[in-house]
Design a protein around this motif. Structure first.
Motif, short mmCIF file in Angstrom:
data_model
loop_
_atom_site.label_atom_id
_atom_site.label_comp_id
_atom_site.label_asym_id
_atom_site.label_seq_id
_atom_site.Cartn_x
_atom_site.Cartn_y
_atom_site.Cartn_z
N LEU A 190 69.84 27.29 65.11
CA LEU A 190 70.82 26.15 65.76
C LEU A 190 71.15 27.02 66.97
O LEU A 190 71.81 26.35 68.13
N ALA A 191 71.52 28.15 67.07
CA ALA A 191 72.00 29.20 68.13
C ALA A 191 71.17 28.98 69.39
O ALA A 191 71.57 28.73 70.39
N TYR A 192 69.88 28.83 69.04
CA TYR A 192 68.88 28.69 70.07
C TYR A 192 68.89 27.38 70.65
O TYR A 192 68.71 27.13 71.92
N VAL A 193 69.31 26.42 69.80
CA VAL A 193 69.64 25.08 70.32
C VAL A 193 70.41 24.73 71.16
O VAL A 193 70.22 24.35 72.38
N ALA A 194 71.66 25.37 70.99
CA ALA A 194 72.67 25.34 71.84
C ALA A 194 72.40 26.15 73.07
O ALA A 194 72.77 25.69 74.01
N TYR A 195 71.90 27.40 72.96
CA TYR A 195 71.67 28.27 74.11
C TYR A 195 70.83 27.75 74.96
O TYR A 195 70.89 27.81 76.19
N THR A 196 69.70 26.96 74.65
CA THR A 196 68.58 26.42 75.58
C THR A 196 69.18 25.43 76.22
O THR A 196 68.74 25.28 77.40
N LEU A 206 69.13 24.92 80.18
CA LEU A 206 68.79 23.85 80.96
C LEU A 206 69.59 23.50 81.94
O LEU A 206 69.52 23.22 83.29
N CYS A 207 71.14 23.50 81.72
CA CYS A 207 72.16 23.05 82.50
C CYS A 207 72.25 23.84 83.84
O CYS A 207 72.28 23.54 84.69
N ALA A 208 71.91 25.33 83.41
CA ALA A 208 72.07 26.40 84.58
C ALA A 208 70.87 26.28 85.62
O ALA A 208 71.02 26.36 86.64
N VAL A 209 69.56 25.91 84.99
CA VAL A 209 68.50 25.99 85.45
C VAL A 209 68.66 24.49 86.72
O VAL A 209 68.35 24.55 87.87
N TRP A 210 69.11 23.48 86.11
CA TRP A 210 69.03 22.20 86.88
C TRP A 210 70.09 22.30 87.89
O TRP A 210 70.05 21.67 89.12
N GLU A 225 64.12 36.63 79.11
CA GLU A 225 64.20 37.52 77.80
C GLU A 225 64.52 36.68 76.65
O GLU A 225 64.14 36.87 75.68
N ILE A 226 65.60 35.72 76.73
CA ILE A 226 66.39 35.31 75.69
C ILE A 226 66.14 33.64 75.62
O ILE A 226 67.13 32.93 75.79
N SER A 227 64.85 33.38 75.53
CA SER A 227 64.44 31.84 75.43
C SER A 227 63.93 31.70 74.05
O SER A 227 63.05 30.65 74.16
N GLY A 228 63.86 32.27 73.03
CA GLY A 228 63.11 32.35 71.93
C GLY A 228 62.03 32.87 71.79
O GLY A 228 61.20 32.74 70.70
N ASN A 229 61.37 33.15 72.97
CA ASN A 229 59.92 34.06 73.26
C ASN A 229 60.14 35.30 72.32
O ASN A 229 58.88 35.58 71.69
N GLY A 230 61.34 35.89 72.31
CA GLY A 230 61.23 37.20 71.45
C GLY A 230 61.43 36.99 69.96
O GLY A 230 60.76 37.92 69.36
N LEU A 231 61.73 35.83 69.37
CA LEU A 231 61.35 35.60 67.95
C LEU A 231 60.04 35.64 67.49
O LEU A 231 59.82 36.41 66.70
N VAL A 232 59.00 35.08 68.57
CA VAL A 232 57.84 35.17 68.27
C VAL A 232 56.89 36.68 68.77
O VAL A 232 56.26 37.00 67.79
N GLN A 233 57.66 36.83 69.89
CA GLN A 233 56.95 38.22 70.29
C GLN A 233 56.94 39.51 69.41
O GLN A 233 56.00 40.30 69.18
#
Length: 470
Positions: free
Chosen positions: A395-401, A405-409, A239-247
């Motif tokens: 910038l918040a989305y850069v830090a969040y993403t 990535l760390c959590a996914v890995w 839900e919060i991966s930047g897709n909401g910005l566009v959706q």
């Protein structure tokens, strides 16, 4: 986004009221969540889909005929309420119907086809924007009923889950399903007895410690708590991966870079939907070839790179006002959405694979709840952030993403090639680190039986009959 005609008819809603219009569908879904898991396990996966689709049908009819803002809000609530049931029951049913070798691709098609509706919606609204009366928004509203009608009509041609049938004491029907769909009608195929026995034992084993089914089952055992970590991250990141910005706020993003004409914005939205659909469908073919974990990492890495470039171009456009930088932002929007569609869209149903039968419906419901909760949060935060600090909000989305990535890995495990019941070994084998779990090599899969059956490999078929059951 409300059309101009709607704004005129509903007296230009703004502020909290506009936020309510954007988020009330999510509220409807959240109200439904407590009862979804129970209903899906009680009446079955197919009937739960029909139940949800019926509410969506009522909501679409009410929205298309609304003459007051209150009726419009209630209709969106009902649509969200109904969608919650179908969104949970559908991936659960698909995961329990599919053969291991096909499960990843089949589950990937489910969220990827969401873009089919998005494409239709985008281009229908593009066309209806030129209608100078209330039908400019009533037509798209009423069209929401057609998917529900299709679901209610055609779901009866889809088999019920063999796992649910076995849990209900209807083993003969489950065996008939396995013979017809997993063994190509050959009742002597070893895959039938192997899979039937494994499903039955897994369900009985779950029932031994589960005295009364509840959401607490998700945290009662260490294996389920391990699963819950990944399921929670999935709900959050989906839900919060930047897709909401566009959706939800594409118009605001485009306005910020000087693309303000309605025709231009609706055209970009329509093209973006087609692009996302093509990427997601293409990625669906990679799920069982490349694997889930690699796609998740590639997808999240791509979003991180896209947001870094997006932020850079947005800052340069704000500083210099050069149109080429605006086009750079537009390209990054497509890059970010493409990266999301590469992994997160086709792997939406990944948690349904991780969860054992007894908590599968509740676990997917929980993930959906996490999605809706953070979706509701971002629906209010995104416009505030964009309006207050402009490009710096990215910038918040850069830090969040990067954290995503760390959590996914670190946490996400591979389920490629595993039968549904075999996945339990990843989480239930004691004494392993997360590194060992994400690199875990499980037992021989049903996939090998099916491959052997198709190739006539008798030795391989004999080997699989001796595989130890979990």
């Amino acid at each position: 986004m409300l059309s101009l005609t709607q704004k005129l008819e509903f007296n230009y809603p703004r502020g909290p009221l506009l936020g309510l219009l954007a988020s009330i569908q999510t509220v409807g879904a959240m109200v439904a969540l407590p009862s979804i898991g129970w209903l899906v396990d009680k009446i079955g996966r197919r009937r739960s889909i029909v139940f949800g689709a019926a509410w969506t049908l009522v909501g679409a009819a009410l929205q298309g005929s609304a003459v007051h803002l209150a009726a419009f809000i209630i209709s969106r609530f009902l649509i969200g309420f109904g969608l919650a049931y179908t969104v949970v029951a559908s991936p659960v049913l698909l995961s329990e119907l599919a053969l291991a070798k096909h499960r990843g691709t089949i589950l990937a098609y489910f969220p990827a086809t969401w873009y089919t509706g998005a494409i239709i919606a985008a281009w229908v609204t593009y066309g209806t924007q030129f209608i100078q009366n209330s039908w400019s928004w009533r037509i798209p509203s009423l069209l929401q009923a057609f998917p529900a009608i299709i679901q209610i009509t055609l779901i009866w041609f889809v088999p019920e889950s063999p796992r649910w049938l076995i849990a209900q004491g209807r083993g003969a029907e489950a065996r008939e399903f396995l013979i017809k769909y997993h063994a190509n009608g050959d009742e002597n195929n070893p895959i039938v007895e192997t899979e039937y026995t494994q499903i039955k034992e897994a369900i009985l084993q779950d029932a031994q410690w589960k005295k009364q089914s509840s959401y607490l089952d998700l945290v009662r055992t260490k294996p389920n708590r391990r699963r819950l970590i990944i399921v929670t991250f999935c709900g959050l990141f989906l839900e919060i991966s930047g897709n909401g910005l566009v959706q939800y706020y594409l118009h605001a993003v485009l306005n910020s870079i000087g693309i303000t004409k309605t025709v231009e914005q609706t055209t970009i939205n329509g093209c973006l939907s087609i692009y996302n659909f093509l990427v997601a469908i293409g990625a669906s073919f990679l799920v069982d070839r490349v694997g889930r974990r690699k796609l998740f990492i590639a997808s999240t890495s791509g979003m991180l790179l896209a947001f870094i470039l997006w932020t850079t171009f947005a800052a340069l456009y704000t500083t210099h006002g050069t149109q080429s930088f605006a086009y750079g932002v537009l390209v990054c929007i497509f890059l970010s959405n493409g990266a999301y569609s590469l992994g997160w869209t086709p792997l939406w149903a990944y948690p349904a694979e991780l969860l054992p039968f007894e908590v599968r419906a509740r676990g997917v419901t929980y993930m959906t709840g996490v999605m809706h909760a953070f979706g509701f949060f971002s629906a209010f935060v995104n416009p505030i952030g964009l309006g207050s600090i402009g490009w710096k909000y990215y910038l918040a989305y850069v830090a969040y993403t990067f954290l995503e990535l760390c959590a996914v890995w670190y946490f996400f495990v591979e389920t490629k090639g595993y039968a549904l019941e075999e996945i339990a070994s990843i989480f239930e084998t004691p004494g392993l680190t997360w590194k060992q779990r994400r690199n875990f090599k499980g037992p021989v899969s049903y996939r090998d039986v099916n491959d052997a059956e198709e190739s006539g490999d008798g030795e391989k078929k004999a080997e699989i009959t001796n595989v130890k059951e979990l």
